[in-house]
Structures are given as structure tokens and as C-alpha cells.
Design an enzyme around this catalytic site. Structure first.
Site, PDB file in Angstrom:
ATOM      1  N   ASP A  73      -7.460 -21.735 -26.795  1.00 48.89           N
ATOM      2  CA  ASP A  73      -8.817 -21.643 -27.432  1.00 48.89           C
ATOM      3  C   ASP A  73      -8.602 -21.423 -28.951  1.00 48.89           C
ATOM      4  O   ASP A  73      -9.364 -21.991 -29.638  1.00 48.89           O
ATOM      5  CB  ASP A  73      -9.328 -20.377 -26.784  1.00 48.89           C
ATOM      6  CG  ASP A  73      -9.986 -20.872 -25.445  1.00 48.89           C
ATOM      7  OD1 ASP A  73      -9.894 -22.032 -24.836  1.00 48.89           O
ATOM      8  OD2 ASP A  73     -10.467 -19.738 -24.758  1.00 48.89           O
ATOM      9  N   GLY A  74      -7.591 -20.826 -29.446  1.00 53.94           N
ATOM     10  CA  GLY A  74      -7.168 -20.538 -30.875  1.00 53.94           C
ATOM     11  C   GLY A  74      -7.037 -21.958 -31.446  1.00 53.94           C
ATOM     12  O   GLY A  74      -7.285 -22.170 -32.726  1.00 53.94           O
ATOM     13  N   ASP A 176     -15.175   1.447 -35.417  1.00 54.85           N
ATOM     14  CA  ASP A 176     -14.052   0.819 -36.076  1.00 54.85           C
ATOM     15  C   ASP A 176     -14.502  -0.392 -36.660  1.00 54.85           C
ATOM     16  O   ASP A 176     -13.653  -1.128 -37.154  1.00 54.85           O
ATOM     17  CB  ASP A 176     -12.832   0.731 -34.917  1.00 54.85           C
ATOM     18  CG  ASP A 176     -12.407   1.985 -34.551  1.00 54.85           C
ATOM     19  OD1 ASP A 176     -12.301   2.980 -35.501  1.00 54.85           O
ATOM     20  OD2 ASP A 176     -11.368   1.957 -33.882  1.00 54.85           O
ATOM     21  N   THR A 187     -17.264 -14.369 -24.351  1.00 48.86           N
ATOM     22  CA  THR A 187     -16.197 -14.087 -23.463  1.00 48.86           C
ATOM     23  C   THR A 187     -14.945 -13.856 -24.223  1.00 48.86           C
ATOM     24  O   THR A 187     -13.857 -13.777 -23.508  1.00 48.86           O
ATOM     25  CB  THR A 187     -16.026 -15.489 -22.503  1.00 48.86           C
ATOM     26  OG1 THR A 187     -15.787 -16.626 -23.337  1.00 48.86           O
ATOM     27  CG2 THR A 187     -16.882 -15.814 -21.525  1.00 48.86           C
ATOM     28  N   GLY A 188     -15.028 -13.702 -25.354  1.00 46.50           N
ATOM     29  CA  GLY A 188     -13.761 -13.230 -26.180  1.00 46.50           C
ATOM     30  C   GLY A 188     -13.808 -11.728 -26.572  1.00 46.50           C
ATOM     31  O   GLY A 188     -13.653 -10.869 -25.817  1.00 46.50           O
ATOM     32  N   TYR A 189     -13.735 -11.437 -27.881  1.00 45.02           N
ATOM     33  CA  TYR A 189     -13.437  -9.983 -28.552  1.00 45.02           C
ATOM     34  C   TYR A 189     -14.683  -9.291 -28.137  1.00 45.02           C
ATOM     35  O   TYR A 189     -14.633  -7.900 -27.472  1.00 45.02           O
ATOM     36  CB  TYR A 189     -13.316 -10.110 -30.019  1.00 45.02           C
ATOM     37  CG  TYR A 189     -12.734  -8.950 -30.495  1.00 45.02           C
ATOM     38  CD1 TYR A 189     -12.291  -7.841 -29.825  1.00 45.02           C
ATOM     39  CD2 TYR A 189     -12.903  -8.615 -31.884  1.00 45.02           C
ATOM     40  CE1 TYR A 189     -12.064  -6.651 -30.555  1.00 45.02           C
ATOM     41  CE2 TYR A 189     -12.329  -7.629 -32.597  1.00 45.02           C
ATOM     42  CZ  TYR A 189     -11.924  -6.578 -31.953  1.00 45.02           C
ATOM     43  OH  TYR A 189     -11.538  -5.304 -32.487  1.00 45.02           O
ATOM     44  N   SER A 190     -15.957  -9.603 -27.900  1.00 40.71           N
ATOM     45  CA  SER A 190     -17.112  -9.038 -27.663  1.00 40.71           C
ATOM     46  C   SER A 190     -17.086  -8.415 -26.265  1.00 40.71           C
ATOM     47  O   SER A 190     -17.438  -7.477 -26.086  1.00 40.71           O
ATOM     48  CB  SER A 190     -18.381 -10.093 -28.045  1.00 40.71           C
ATOM     49  OG  SER A 190     -19.490  -9.188 -27.543  1.00 40.71           O
TER      50      SER A 190
END
Length: 291
Positions: A73-74, A176, A187-190
Site C-alpha cells: 500500500d505504501g 500524542d 483501515t490504516g493508522y486510524s
């Protein structure tokens, strides 16, 4: 047909599939242009790519019918910046790990090429997040497909993010950091910070705090037609601003606004590409050792 290709390093197990892809494109007499860094990697890896044409990341892809992203994905997020407002359709070939965005399996590359030549695909338009600030943080690429994130630096303590929604005060997040996620980035960091999963065509952003000091502060969904603004307080006098995989240290005097980008990312979907199937397979929904 003209195909742009971008990728990253790959495991040896993927070599036959990548070589097969180039051979199939050559057999169809396809015009191919490769990102300069990936072209150099292919040369060092002794992969025959049958093309001398390259483009640099700075100039991006000026014209192509499709761009192939070979990686995870990156890598596909990189490809989005190579395309920008030209909105060239992107095909993600998953040579990475999870692959929510890059959904084509390496073994299916020849079938994928056949599908695009025969017009057997649809275009999935994805909302991008756009970031503006009083300092030029992200240069000529102030947009991202997944998320924009404000976080503390490694050496700093908790930060305070004063947040505004369409000019009206929303909240001061003691945390933070804070994530502003698109549906694609849900579907990532969140998600790892407790945010909800949104279907890709949902017209919303998610505001997700990262380790908030007030435990009753929870993720919030807002319409993507709104404008968000942020002011940051930090003992260190700075914070990290990240747009997808690009991050920079920013002084707290900088004011930031976030809204929907005017253009979209266009992802190619094949007939067997279904977001709900992807959710179940990638997140192991319904998987139980007892079954």
C-alpha cells in the site's frame, strides 16, 4: 497503450511474476515508462524490462493510460503523488504484506493485463485529503490518499491540538497526536487507534485522537465538505506533520487547515475486487480457531 510503472524492492519469490509482467507488456508492444529509482533497481536485479524510458519522482507521470504500482500500500501511496491532478488510473500489484489498496496478486498479473486491454475493469474514485498551512510543509504535493497526522516528536511530551470545524471551535485534544483520515485510510493508522472502518465511497473524514489524555474523547466522523483547522501547543516548540508516508518537523507557530482535495485518486478495480471481501480476508473477520 502506454503504461507507467513504479515499484520498490521485492523478494526473490516475486521475480518470476515481475519478469512475466514485462514480457507480456512487450509481447503486446506496450509503451512502458518506469520511475527512475525503480528502473535502477530492476537493472541491479537483472530483470529485463524492455524499456529505456524513465520519469523522475519530481516530474511525475506526464501521460500514460495506467500506472502499475508494484509493492504494498505504501508504494501505491507513492504512485498517487506521481499522478496527482492528472488522475491517471492506478493498479496496485501486491508484492507487499497487507494490501488493502494494492489488491492484485502477483500470480494474477497476466490476467490483469488481459483485463485492462479488454476493458474488463471499473474505476474506483477515492477522496484525497488536502493540507494547507502558513508554512510550505509539503511543497507541490500537499495531498494524500490515506491520512494527515499531527504527532508529538520523539523527545517531546504530550501535545495539545486546538481544533476548529468550519471556523467554529471543536475541541482541544491533549494527546500524542491527531489523525485526519479519509475513508481509504480508515483501515490504516486510524483503525489501530480505535477509529471506525468506512466504506471507500463514504463522503466523510475521521478525526481520531492518538492516546488522548481524556479517556472520554473518542473518534469523530465529519462530512468531507467541511474545513478543519489546527493550532498546536508543545513544550518542545515543534511537532511532526505527516501526509501519508511523508513527515516533517514543524514549528508550533504554523497554522494548518485540512479539507477535501479538488481531484481524486482513480484506482482500477477488476471483476473479483470487492472491498467487503478484502475486509474479511485482511482483517480475518469471522476467523476462529474453533471453526
Amino acid at each position: 497503450m502506454k503504461i507507467a510503472i513504479h515499484g520498490r524492492n521485492f523478494p526473490e519469490s516475486a521475480r518470476p511474476y515481475i519478469q512475466s509482467m514485462f514480457e507480456e507488456l512487450a509481447r503486446r508492444q506496450t509503451e512502458v515508462i518506469i520511475s527512475l529509482g525503480y528502473r535502477e533497481y530492476l537493472d541491479n536485479a537483472a530483470v529485463a524490462h524492455y524499456s529505456e524510458a524513465t520519469y523522475t519522482v519530481e516530474e511525475g507521470v506526464a501521460d500514460a493510460d495506467f500506472i502499475f504500482s508494484l509493492g504494498g500500500d505504501g508504494t501505491l501511496l507513492d504512485a498517487v503523488t506521481h499522478v496527482g491532478s492528472r488522475q491517471i488510473p492506478i493498479i496496485g500489484i501486491n508484492i507487499g504484506r497487507l494490501g488493502f489498496l494494492a489488491t492484485v496478486a502477483p500470480a494474477s498479473v497476466r490476467l490483469m493485463i488481459d483485463a485492462i486491454f479488454n476493458g474488463q475493469y471499473t474505476i474506483d474514485e477515492r477522496t484525497l485529503v488536502s493540507v494547507r498551512s502558513t508554512q510550505d510543509i509539503f511543497g507541490n504535493l500537499p495531498f494524500g490518499l490515506n491520512d494527515f497526522t499531527i504527532t508529538r516528536t520523539q523527545t517531546s511530551s504530550m501535545i495539545t491540538v486546538h481544533s476548529y470545524l468550519d471556523g467554529e471551535f471543536l475541541n482541544s485534544y491533549w494527546a500524542d497526536g491527531l489523525i485526519i483520515s479519509t475513508p481509504s485510510g480508515s483501515t490504516g493508522y486510524s483503525l489501530s487507534c480505535g477509529g471506525p472502518v468506512l466504506l471507500p465511497q463514504t463522503e466523510s473524514f475521521i478525526i481520531t485522537p492518538i492516546s488522548p489524555h481524556n479517556l472520554n474523547v473518542r473518534p469523530m466522523i465529519v462530512m468531507d465538505t467541511c474545513q478543519l483547522a489546527f493550532e498546536v501547543e508543545s513544550r518542545s516548540g515543534n511537532f511532526l506533520a505527516a501526509l501519508d508516508s511523508r513527515s516533517y518537523t514543524v514549528d508550533t507557530s504554523v497554522r494548518i487547515s485540512v479539507q477535501k482535495e479538488a481531484f481524486k485518486a482513480r484506482l482500477v478495480k477488476l471483476s473479483d475486487d470487492n472491498f467487503l471481501n478484502t475486509l474479511r480476508s485482511k482483517l480475518n473477520w469471522g476467523w476462529d480457531i474453533r471453526n
